[in-house]
Design a protein around this motif. Structure first.
Motif, mmCIF file in Angstrom:
data_model
loop_
_atom_site.group_PDB
_atom_site.id
_atom_site.type_symbol
_atom_site.label_atom_id
_atom_site.label_comp_id
_atom_site.label_asym_id
_atom_site.label_seq_id
_atom_site.Cartn_x
_atom_site.Cartn_y
_atom_site.Cartn_z
ATOM 1 N N TYR A 1 17.406 33.726 13.883
ATOM 2 C CA TYR A 1 17.273 34.556 12.680
ATOM 3 C C TYR A 1 17.397 36.039 13.002
ATOM 4 O O TYR A 1 17.955 36.818 12.233
ATOM 5 N N SER B 1 20.854 38.026 12.660
ATOM 6 C CA SER B 1 21.505 38.280 11.379
ATOM 7 C C SER B 1 21.075 39.659 10.889
ATOM 8 O O SER B 1 20.055 39.804 10.223
ATOM 9 N N CYS C 1 24.090 41.392 6.198
ATOM 10 C CA CYS C 1 24.208 40.202 5.340
ATOM 11 C C CYS C 1 23.721 38.981 6.135
ATOM 12 O O CYS C 1 22.640 39.039 6.716
ATOM 13 N N THR C 2 24.492 37.889 6.188
ATOM 14 C CA THR C 2 24.034 36.709 6.932
ATOM 15 C C THR C 2 24.888 36.420 8.160
ATOM 16 O O THR C 2 24.835 35.334 8.728
ATOM 17 N N TRP C 3 25.692 37.417 8.606
ATOM 18 C CA TRP C 3 26.542 37.202 9.770
ATOM 19 C C TRP C 3 25.743 37.394 11.052
ATOM 20 O O TRP C 3 24.788 38.172 11.107
ATOM 21 N N ILE C 4 26.173 36.727 12.100
ATOM 22 C CA ILE C 4 25.479 36.739 13.379
ATOM 23 C C ILE C 4 26.263 37.581 14.382
ATOM 24 O O ILE C 4 27.470 37.400 14.549
ATOM 25 N N HIS D 1 27.183 32.312 10.758
ATOM 26 C CA HIS D 1 26.278 32.749 9.701
ATOM 27 C C HIS D 1 24.872 32.229 9.981
ATOM 28 O O HIS D 1 24.686 31.257 10.721
ATOM 29 N N MET D 2 23.910 32.885 9.368
ATOM 30 C CA MET D 2 22.548 32.394 9.389
ATOM 31 C C MET D 2 22.508 30.923 8.958
ATOM 32 O O MET D 2 23.212 30.525 8.023
ATOM 33 N N ASP D 3 21.721 30.119 9.657
ATOM 34 C CA ASP D 3 21.493 28.697 9.357
ATOM 35 C C ASP D 3 22.671 27.797 9.681
ATOM 36 O O ASP D 3 22.628 26.602 9.374
ATOM 37 N N ASP D 4 23.722 28.322 10.293
ATOM 38 C CA ASP D 4 24.791 27.450 10.780
ATOM 39 C C ASP D 4 24.239 26.494 11.837
ATOM 40 O O ASP D 4 23.402 26.872 12.660
ATOM 41 N N ARG E 1 28.377 39.352 -0.549
ATOM 42 C CA ARG E 1 27.299 38.896 0.333
ATOM 43 C C ARG E 1 27.731 37.798 1.291
ATOM 44 O O ARG E 1 27.025 37.492 2.238
ATOM 45 N N LYS E 2 28.911 37.203 1.060
ATOM 46 C CA LYS E 2 29.365 36.101 1.908
ATOM 47 C C LYS E 2 30.631 36.395 2.697
ATOM 48 O O LYS E 2 30.890 35.742 3.711
#
Length: 344
Positions: free
Chosen positions: A29, A32, A35-38, A87-90, A321-322
């Motif tokens: 976590y 990130s 946004c939700t990119w790692i 992405h987060m939660d991948d 956001r994506k």
């Protein structure tokens, strides 16, 4: 934890060097940030976790190697290409394929990380990894390493390299990294950094190595160098007038990393001053730029290089956001990379 007997060592080493393993990995976590990119650092963390799991699966876990034989497991070379963003939660599948030649003094692997996109698996990451086993130097264990593992045991990190010894450079360090200094100091305030960056399109940073970046009680580990690489980029961009937040606020641009490599050449120890030099090498068609990171410590009045690495950056614009898409550098950004004024 089961003791590593001679039989277990023989079986484990064979599995380690000959058997492919697969493990499910997930980005943390913390990685990130936009946004939700790692970010690239946490992608490398997933590669590291896959390699550590490969040792566990073979019956030679890092804990067992250290507690039984006083051997620290150190990743000494990590060369990673990112083909698709995480992405987060991948949830991803990491395949670790042994790649150690008969005369190699390091344990080598090829790691491929696959993630699902639109219902289909895609190759997201490829990485080359090298591992050394380093005897404990802090507790002064008298145990000899097992003969089966001795080929991969080094007296110090980087000892497996056969490159010609770098010329010894005499320097006079300044005492300017007290706790009050916060993030350390830069080339404009430090004589050693000024010497290292003179005549180069480079940014220099010095600070005290903190214990969270270290392992096995005393030395800077691979993940610490990854953190160092991420941090020096952040400081470099701010120094050139195009900080991360500046370009986010001005145009919603974020840096993206398709390739990074970190190679440990020698050891850096907890609470030593680390001199990091970030040098811009090439701006390619206003689309990507490559830089080199070199790290040093000063011992007995002379520089010792402990690491070298490279990182490739591009920029992407946040569309929503994506989604994001790659963009070309403009004059302001190119000028900053090349050392000129960053025009607004």
């Amino acid at each position: 934890m089961t003791a590593l007997t001679d039989t277990a060592l023989t079986t484990g080493l064979k599995a380690l060097l000959e058997t492919t393993s697969t493990v499910t990995v997930r980005p943390r976590y913390e990685g990130s940030n936009i946004c939700t990119w790692i970010g690239f650092k946490h992608v490398n963390y997933m590669v590291e976790e896959a390699v550590l799991d490969h040792f566990r699966t073979a019956g030679l876990p890092a804990r067992g190697l250290y507690e039984e034989f006083g051997l620290g497991l150190d990743i000494v070379d990590l060369d990673t290409r990112i083909l698709h963003a995480f992405h987060m939660d991948d949830t991803a599948q990491a395949e670790v394929v042994p790649h150690t030649k008969e005369d190699d003094r390091v344990i080598g692997f090829r790691v491929t990380v696959t993630v699902e996109r639109d219902g289909e698996p895609v190759k997201a990451v490829t990485s080359k990894v090298k591992v050394s086993l380093r005897p404990d130097g802090y507790l002064q264990s008298a145990d000899e390493p097992p003969a089966l593992l001795s080929r991969f045991v080094v007296p110090r990190l980087g000892a497996h390299l056969e490159a010609a010894e770098a010329p010894s450079v005499a320097v006079t360090p300044a005492d300017n990294t007290s706790l009050a200094q916060g993030r350390g100091t830069t080339a404009s305030d430090d004589p050693v950094l000024a010497q290292l960056t003179q005549g180069e399109n480079a940014f220099g940073w010095k600070w005290r190595i903190p214990y969270p970046y270290c392992h096995f009680t005393e030395r800077l580990q691979m993940s610490g160098y990854l953190r160092q690489m991420e941090e020096v980029v952040d400081l470099f961009l701010a120094d050139r007038g195009i900080s991360i937040k500046t370009l986010l606020d001005d145009r919603r641009w974020i840096p993206v990393v398709p390739h990074s490599r970190v190679q440990i050449l020698d050891e850096a120890l907890m609470e030593e001053d680390l001199y990091t030099v970030y040098t811009v090498e090439e701006v390619f068609k206003d689309f990507t730029y490559t830089s080199r990171m070199d790290c040093y410590v000063v011992r007995d009045g002379r520089l010792v290089q402990t690491e070298t690495g490279r990182i490739t950056h591009g920029y992407a614009v946040i569309e929503n956001r994506k989604d994001w898409s790659l963009v070309n550098f403009d004059e302001r950004v190119v000028n900053a990379f090349k050392g000129g004024p960053a025009q607004s």
